[in-house]
Design a protein around this motif. Structure first.
Motif, PDB file in Angstrom:
ATOM      1  N   THR A 283       0.837  -1.202   0.000  1.00 34.78           N
ATOM      2  CA  THR A 283       0.000   0.000   0.000  1.00 34.78           C
ATOM      3  C   THR A 283       0.878   1.260   0.000  1.00 34.78           C
ATOM      4  OG1 THR A 283      -0.138   0.245   2.405  1.00 34.78           O
ATOM      5  CG2 THR A 283      -1.755  -1.199   1.366  1.00 34.78           C
ATOM      6  N   LYS A 284       2.186   1.079   0.158  1.00 32.01           N
ATOM      7  CA  LYS A 284       3.104   2.221   0.198  1.00 32.01           C
ATOM      8  C   LYS A 284       3.734   2.404  -1.178  1.00 32.01           C
ATOM      9  CE  LYS A 284       7.213   3.786   2.634  1.00 32.01           C
ATOM     10  NZ  LYS A 284       8.337   3.286   3.448  1.00 32.01           N
ATOM     11  N   VAL A 285       3.407   3.519  -1.823  1.00 30.49           N
ATOM     12  CA  VAL A 285       3.955   3.820  -3.151  1.00 30.49           C
ATOM     13  C   VAL A 285       5.291   4.529  -2.964  1.00 30.49           C
ATOM     14  CG1 VAL A 285       3.572   5.040  -5.321  1.00 30.49           C
ATOM     15  CG2 VAL A 285       1.630   4.006  -4.109  1.00 30.49           C
ATOM     16  N   ILE A 286       6.373   3.865  -3.394  1.00 27.48           N
ATOM     17  CA  ILE A 286       7.721   4.428  -3.242  1.00 27.48           C
ATOM     18  C   ILE A 286       8.004   5.441  -4.347  1.00 27.48           C
ATOM     19  CG2 ILE A 286      10.188   3.868  -3.265  1.00 27.48           C
ATOM     20  CD1 ILE A 286       9.392   1.044  -2.295  1.00 27.48           C
ATOM     21  N   ALA A 287       7.566   5.127  -5.549  1.00 29.76           N
ATOM     22  CA  ALA A 287       7.833   6.024  -6.685  1.00 29.76           C
ATOM     23  C   ALA A 287       6.760   5.815  -7.741  1.00 29.76           C
ATOM     24  CB  ALA A 287       9.206   5.741  -7.272  1.00 29.76           C
ATOM     25  N   ARG A 288       6.586   6.826  -8.576  1.00 25.79           N
ATOM     26  CA  ARG A 288       5.538   6.786  -9.605  1.00 25.79           C
ATOM     27  C   ARG A 288       5.993   7.637 -10.783  1.00 25.79           C
ATOM     28  NH1 ARG A 288      -0.593   8.688  -8.080  1.00 25.79           N
ATOM     29  NH2 ARG A 288      -1.419   8.811 -10.208  1.00 25.79           N
ATOM     30  N   SER A 289       5.710   7.179 -11.982  1.00 26.54           N
ATOM     31  CA  SER A 289       6.190   7.860 -13.194  1.00 26.54           C
ATOM     32  C   SER A 289       5.711   9.297 -13.298  1.00 26.54           C
ATOM     33  CB  SER A 289       5.700   7.121 -14.446  1.00 26.54           C
ATOM     34  OG  SER A 289       6.193   5.817 -14.506  1.00 26.54           O
ATOM     35  N   ASP A 290       6.668  10.223 -13.376  1.00 23.06           N
ATOM     36  CA  ASP A 290       6.302  11.611 -13.656  1.00 23.06           C
ATOM     37  C   ASP A 290       5.814  11.750 -15.093  1.00 23.06           C
ATOM     38  OD1 ASP A 290       6.906  12.628 -11.146  1.00 23.06           O
ATOM     39  OD2 ASP A 290       9.031  12.827 -11.646  1.00 23.06           O
ATOM     40  N   GLU A 291       6.453  10.983 -15.964  1.00 20.17           N
ATOM     41  CA  GLU A 291       6.073  10.978 -17.378  1.00 20.17           C
ATOM     42  C   GLU A 291       5.707   9.544 -17.754  1.00 20.17           C
ATOM     43  OE1 GLU A 291       5.935  13.633 -19.192  1.00 20.17           O
ATOM     44  OE2 GLU A 291       6.744  14.940 -17.611  1.00 20.17           O
ATOM     45  N   PRO A 292       4.864   9.360 -18.779  1.00 18.91           N
ATOM     46  CA  PRO A 292       4.524   7.998 -19.194  1.00 18.91           C
ATOM     47  C   PRO A 292       5.769   7.241 -19.660  1.00 18.91           C
ATOM     48  CG  PRO A 292       3.070   9.603 -20.252  1.00 18.91           C
ATOM     49  CD  PRO A 292       4.157  10.384 -19.591  1.00 18.91           C
ATOM     50  N   ILE A 293       5.739   5.919 -19.526  1.00 18.72           N
ATOM     51  CA  ILE A 293       6.797   5.101 -20.119  1.00 18.72           C
ATOM     52  C   ILE A 293       6.376   4.607 -21.501  1.00 18.72           C
ATOM     53  CG2 ILE A 293       7.799   4.416 -17.907  1.00 18.72           C
ATOM     54  CD1 ILE A 293       6.334   1.724 -18.180  1.00 18.72           C
ATOM     55  N   MET A 294       5.100   4.780 -21.823  1.00 21.50           N
ATOM     56  CA  MET A 294       4.622   4.440 -23.165  1.00 21.50           C
ATOM     57  C   MET A 294       3.425   5.327 -23.481  1.00 21.50           C
ATOM     58  SD  MET A 294       3.650   0.702 -24.678  1.00 21.50           S
ATOM     59  CE  MET A 294       3.312   0.492 -26.426  1.00 21.50           C
ATOM     60  N   GLU A 295       3.446   5.890 -24.706  1.00 18.34           N
ATOM     61  CA  GLU A 295       2.387   6.814 -25.112  1.00 18.34           C
ATOM     62  C   GLU A 295       1.822   6.372 -26.459  1.00 18.34           C
ATOM     63  OE1 GLU A 295       3.267  11.024 -24.474  1.00 18.34           O
ATOM     64  OE2 GLU A 295       5.282  10.441 -23.885  1.00 18.34           O
ATOM     65  N   PRO A 296       0.603   6.748 -26.783  1.00 22.33           N
ATOM     66  CA  PRO A 296       0.043   6.383 -28.089  1.00 22.33           C
ATOM     67  C   PRO A 296       0.672   7.235 -29.187  1.00 22.33           C
ATOM     68  CG  PRO A 296      -1.570   7.642 -26.811  1.00 22.33           C
ATOM     69  CD  PRO A 296      -0.383   7.441 -25.926  1.00 22.33           C
ATOM     70  N   ILE A 297       1.753   6.702 -29.798  1.00 24.54           N
ATOM     71  CA  ILE A 297       2.457   7.484 -30.824  1.00 24.54           C
ATOM     72  C   ILE A 297       2.412   6.822 -32.201  1.00 24.54           C
ATOM     73  CG2 ILE A 297       3.985   8.826 -29.329  1.00 24.54           C
ATOM     74  CD1 ILE A 297       6.092   6.696 -29.571  1.00 24.54           C
ATOM     75  N   ALA A 298       2.245   5.476 -32.221  1.00 25.90           N
ATOM     76  CA  ALA A 298       2.127   4.805 -33.522  1.00 25.90           C
ATOM     77  C   ALA A 298       0.733   5.084 -34.102  1.00 25.90           C
ATOM     78  CB  ALA A 298       2.342   3.301 -33.353  1.00 25.90           C
ATOM     79  N   GLU A 299       0.621   4.949 -35.417  1.00 27.02           N
ATOM     80  CA  GLU A 299      -0.651   5.271 -36.055  1.00 27.02           C
ATOM     81  C   GLU A 299      -1.788   4.400 -35.517  1.00 27.02           C
ATOM     82  OE1 GLU A 299      -0.811   4.894 -40.297  1.00 27.02           O
ATOM     83  OE2 GLU A 299      -2.723   5.988 -40.413  1.00 27.02           O
ATOM     84  N   TYR A 300      -1.485   3.090 -35.323  1.00 29.04           N
ATOM     85  CA  TYR A 300      -2.522   2.168 -34.823  1.00 29.04           C
ATOM     86  C   TYR A 300      -2.890   2.435 -33.369  1.00 29.04           C
ATOM     87  CZ  TYR A 300       1.898  -0.172 -33.676  1.00 29.04           C
ATOM     88  OH  TYR A 300       3.178  -0.441 -33.252  1.00 29.04           O
ATOM     89  N   GLU A 301      -2.097   3.250 -32.690  1.00 30.89           N
ATOM     90  CA  GLU A 301      -2.416   3.621 -31.303  1.00 30.89           C
ATOM     91  C   GLU A 301      -3.204   4.928 -31.260  1.00 30.89           C
ATOM     92  OE1 GLU A 301       1.553   3.791 -29.869  1.00 30.89           O
ATOM     93  OE2 GLU A 301       1.777   1.617 -29.722  1.00 30.89           O
ATOM     94  N   GLN A 302      -3.214   5.613 -32.389  1.00 28.95           N
ATOM     95  CA  GLN A 302      -3.875   6.923 -32.427  1.00 28.95           C
ATOM     96  C   GLN A 302      -5.222   6.883 -33.139  1.00 28.95           C
ATOM     97  OE1 GLN A 302      -0.749   9.411 -34.104  1.00 28.95           O
ATOM     98  NE2 GLN A 302      -0.036   9.945 -32.046  1.00 28.95           N
ATOM     99  N   LYS A 303      -5.393   5.870 -34.022  1.00 25.16           N
ATOM    100  CA  LYS A 303      -6.628   5.821 -34.805  1.00 25.16           C
ATOM    101  C   LYS A 303      -7.330   4.495 -34.625  1.00 25.16           C
ATOM    102  CE  LYS A 303      -5.130   9.148 -38.249  1.00 25.16           C
ATOM    103  NZ  LYS A 303      -4.501   9.330 -39.561  1.00 25.16           N
ATOM    104  N   GLY A 304      -8.645   4.537 -34.400  1.00 27.76           N
ATOM    105  CA  GLY A 304      -9.420   3.310 -34.240  1.00 27.76           C
ATOM    106  C   GLY A 304     -10.756   3.631 -33.609  1.00 27.76           C
ATOM    107  N   PHE A 305     -11.356   2.600 -33.038  1.00 30.83           N
ATOM    108  CA  PHE A 305     -12.669   2.716 -32.407  1.00 30.83           C
ATOM    109  C   PHE A 305     -12.665   3.825 -31.354  1.00 30.83           C
ATOM    110  CE2 PHE A 305     -15.853   1.290 -29.272  1.00 30.83           C
ATOM    111  CZ  PHE A 305     -16.946   1.099 -30.107  1.00 30.83           C
TER     112      PHE A 305
END
Lengths: 348, 348
Positions: A283-305
């Motif tokens: 239950t103790k969070v030591i660290a957490r991403s300030d920035e994403p480690i993966m983002e929707p940047i490929a075309e198939y991650e940006q376009k769809g349903f």
């Protein structure tokens, strides 16, 4: 920042690869797969979302039906029937009884190399019982000893909660009903007991106060849960300011439990980040991403349903490498690898 | 229909009867009391809602503080401080940290005759820990053997969930954290095991699909809960069309478990009704009130902090007579009696 190595064959599974579960159904999306190893192969337990092809003058949809051999049945209504109310494209009602226009089941795919998958022709699990009339979604698969624990969203007119089934052989399944009542999703178990208790991450939603935050709970038996504790809230103006939820089972590292999770911002852009939880007190969070480690940047991650989405609920660990299976744009299944030590390096 | 025999001394407890918990605090409402018998007396565990008297140019409120002897502390901000955001009368924030303008604690009152109560001068229980920073509310008291189980709403920036404490002597208390995660309220235990399991009623809230419905769950130990089942939903165009929730512990009768519950319509008018649950399977609703058994018809039930409300979470059983303690208009505590057989007569 994006430290994911996307597979060149992405998307590795698309709706056209999936045989519909009933005649006249259209597979709209194949997404959000749990991942596991069984008998030396990699299995994906995929969410398949289907709708019915529409006939003019009628409105047809699928509802879960445990008495049908197919697991679902088709219901059709005449559009000019005054008892039909279909103003919302996602949900309609007949004589006050609600129906969804799209429902999901869980389907298996098997692979030897983790990239090329053979998709089973029939659903493995369909909604069954009054808590799953609108289908089942987004299953996490956690292995503890020789048992696989399937935690998934059970959708019905009663709400969306987390249900549990177990299997040892991927042929016979034991059902345990809902382990978290509505509104709840994004539940994964830890793969071992901590301080003598089983532990889960899950995502209830507050009303009035609170929000879609990540919680941690404990259980003596994986069926009954208590000591619910909110461990991570949305963060104002950050990439996970609107909602967040756990991915697959936390990864045990010498720095702590590493949880890869999804977060979403005010533009409904879903990214992946990581959280490091104390090894003896998750239950103790030591660290957490300030920035994403993966983002929707490929075309198939940006376009769809539903565009601009990377969402994971399944991964396979091999030493320092984590192979992440993820839904892209809520439409297709993709694969990427990351280095666990590199993820940890972004956190601490 | 209204079959309640209201006490002529109603309201039996009003805010002016209650000593504020800290200097400068104003008791705004005393309401929604759990009821129990202890050492031959009747106890009410009342919800007391307080706000701070305001000084010009400042905004002050209470927050739970387990390190303070008083259980709460006063926090004050200058109205011209740009870090203060106070556009909403119920909640404000300072540097993004939220505060409520009113918070509740639980206070005891004791009576020999069930009508004239002696109110303790100090709170019995105040919010404590990160899940109760905004106070604790609406406690049900269930006695199983010689232990009293206190299930109440724990309010914090994490959401509103159900917390559990136990006591045997009303002096020392054992805390078990949250037994149901947000959003959840209106939790009561059954006073005996059914088919070897403890049973609870509670009120989660769906999002997207579902709503504020009544659920039934089971537990091996009263701390960890599972097998969550929706047993009663809101009913379109009826008196409980907008929300519903359990009152105090179900009453065992030879017809089944009798649960007196609250329902609310689209005009936010809160009435009481009854539900009859199968004696061996309490997830099965045998009958449910078509019309309320108690409605806000007295003046003190129609006018107050939040008018048109009768709400109960505490009762005392004596043969065929149930003495119902109820919050009226969210402002005062009242008492009425009903005949159990008469309630059953309205149902079956």
């Amino acid at each position: 920042m994006d430290i994911a190595n996307r597979n060149e064959k992405n998307p590795i599974i698309v709706p056209a690869d999936v045989v519909p579960s009933v005649e006249g159904a259209v597979v709209e999306c194949v997404l959000n797969a749990g991942a596991f190893k069984f008998n030396g192969r990699i299995g994906l337990l995929m969410r398949v979302a289907e709708r019915m092809e529409q006939v003019e003058g009628e409105l047809s949809t699928l509802v879960a039906d445990e008495n049908s051999e197919l697991g679902v049945k088709v219901v059709s209504f005449k559009l000019d029937d005054p008892k039909l109310d279909y103003t919302d494209p996602r949900v309609f009602s007949y004589e006050g009884v609600p129906y969804l226009t799209t429902i999901s089941h869980l389907r298996l795919a098997w692979s030897d190399d983790g990239v090329n998958f053979e998709i089973e022709e029939r659903p493995l699990l369909t909604g069954s019982g009054k808590m799953e009339t609108f289908g089942i979604e987004d299953c996490r698969v956690t292995q503890i000893d020789d048992t696989y624990y399937l935690t998934y969203s059970a959708v019905s007119e009663n709400g969306v909660g987390v249900a549990l089934q177990t299997t040892k052989d991927w042929k016979t399944f034991e059902k345990y009903g809902l382990i978290f009542p509505p509104h709840n999703k994004d539940c994964t178990f830890f793969e071992e007991k901590i301080n003598g208790k089983f532990v889960a991450l899950h995502r209830p939603v507050g009303a009035d106060v609170g929000g879609p935050y990540m919680w941690c709970s404990e259980s003596p038996d994986l069926i009954h849960w208590g000591n619910h504790d909110c461990i991570a809230r949305t963060r104002i103006r950050q990439w996970d300011c609107q909602r967040l939820g756990a991915g697959a089972a936390p990864i045990k590292t010498d720095k702590g439990w590493l949880e890869i999770y999804h977060g979403c911002n005010d533009e409904s852009r879903y990214c992946l980040g990581a959280m490091l939880l104390d090894i003896n007190n998750p239950t103790k969070v030591i660290a957490r991403s300030d920035e994403p480690i993966m983002e929707p940047i490929a075309e198939y991650e940006q376009k769809g349903f539903f565009g601009n989405v990377v969402f994971t609920n399944g991964h396979i660990i091999d030493g320092d490498k984590v192979t992440i299976y993820y839904g892209a744009s809520d439409t297709v299944i993709c694969m990427a690898t990351m280095s666990i030590s590199e993820i940890l390096g972004t956190l601490v």
